[in-house]
Design an enzyme around this catalytic site. Structure first.
Site, PDB file in Angstrom:
ATOM      1  N   TYR A 169     -50.491   4.112  39.394  1.00  0.00           N
ATOM      2  CA  TYR A 169     -50.814   5.524  39.574  1.00  0.00           C
ATOM      3  C   TYR A 169     -52.276   5.658  39.992  1.00  0.00           C
ATOM      4  O   TYR A 169     -53.098   4.784  39.730  1.00  0.00           O
ATOM      5  CB  TYR A 169     -50.527   6.333  38.306  1.00  0.00           C
ATOM      6  CG  TYR A 169     -51.320   5.882  37.101  1.00  0.00           C
ATOM      7  CD1 TYR A 169     -52.527   6.483  36.771  1.00  0.00           C
ATOM      8  CD2 TYR A 169     -50.861   4.841  36.296  1.00  0.00           C
ATOM      9  CE1 TYR A 169     -53.267   6.062  35.680  1.00  0.00           C
ATOM     10  CE2 TYR A 169     -51.595   4.422  35.205  1.00  0.00           C
ATOM     11  CZ  TYR A 169     -52.795   5.038  34.899  1.00  0.00           C
ATOM     12  OH  TYR A 169     -53.519   4.610  33.816  1.00  0.00           O
ATOM     13  N   GLY A 204     -56.452  -3.162  35.533  1.00  0.00           N
ATOM     14  CA  GLY A 204     -55.441  -3.748  34.669  1.00  0.00           C
ATOM     15  C   GLY A 204     -54.683  -4.854  35.382  1.00  0.00           C
ATOM     16  O   GLY A 204     -55.267  -5.629  36.150  1.00  0.00           O
ATOM     17  N   LYS A 219     -50.114   8.498  53.037  1.00  0.00           N
ATOM     18  CA  LYS A 219     -50.475   7.102  53.288  1.00  0.00           C
ATOM     19  C   LYS A 219     -51.955   7.005  53.622  1.00  0.00           C
ATOM     20  O   LYS A 219     -52.464   7.723  54.474  1.00  0.00           O
ATOM     21  CB  LYS A 219     -49.649   6.521  54.430  1.00  0.00           C
ATOM     22  CG  LYS A 219     -49.977   5.070  54.747  1.00  0.00           C
ATOM     23  CD  LYS A 219     -48.904   4.423  55.581  1.00  0.00           C
ATOM     24  CE  LYS A 219     -49.250   4.366  57.015  1.00  0.00           C
ATOM     25  NZ  LYS A 219     -48.343   3.509  57.802  1.00  0.00           N
ATOM     26  N   SER A 277     -53.904   1.221  36.691  1.00  0.00           N
ATOM     27  CA  SER A 277     -54.027   2.186  37.776  1.00  0.00           C
ATOM     28  C   SER A 277     -54.829   1.646  38.957  1.00  0.00           C
ATOM     29  O   SER A 277     -55.227   0.492  38.980  1.00  0.00           O
ATOM     30  CB  SER A 277     -54.676   3.492  37.302  1.00  0.00           C
ATOM     31  OG  SER A 277     -56.035   3.281  37.018  1.00  0.00           O
TER      32      SER A 277
END
Length: 118
Positions: free
Chosen positions: A59, A74, A10, A26
């Site tokens: 990702y 994106g 985290k 991503s």
């Protein structure tokens, strides 16, 4: 054998520095933060936006080391604005007994600079 998903890594409360709608996808993360949180390039991450409550999965890709870059790329760029504070989380599947002993990597960078606090 039963496996469960548990918190693996985290990055707690970093600030979005860029949002690039015209990128394939991503989240770009400063390589110093990736290393400290034990997240590898291509690893699935969840991004939780503190400002608007959005939660997305994408990702990780490496950003330039030491710049504090957090860039949603994106479609993810529609889920946060520059200046929003986010938490980046990854999970791991492991056997139940192993999960009881596992200790995740949790880091608390400086939210203003996205750099590690020494």
């Amino acid at each position: 054998m039963m496996t469960i998903e548990v918190l693996k890594s985290k990055i707690h409360r970093v600030t979005v520095t860029e949002a690039n709608l015209n990128y394939v996808g991503s989240v770009t993360i400063d390589e110093d933060l990736l290393d400290a949180a034990n997240i590898i390039e291509g690893e699935k991450v969840q991004i939780v936006n503190i400002n608007n409550g959005e939660r997305i999965e994408t990702y990780a890709i490496k950003g330039e080391r030491g710049r504090g870059q957090i860039c949603l790329n994106g479609a993810a760029a529609r889920k946060a604005a520059v200046g929003d504070v986010v938490i980046i989380i990854s999970y791991a599947a492991m056997e139940f007994e192993e999960a009881k002993r596992f200790r995740p990597w949790v880091i608390f960078p400086d939210t203003a600079t996205n750099r590690l606090v020494k």
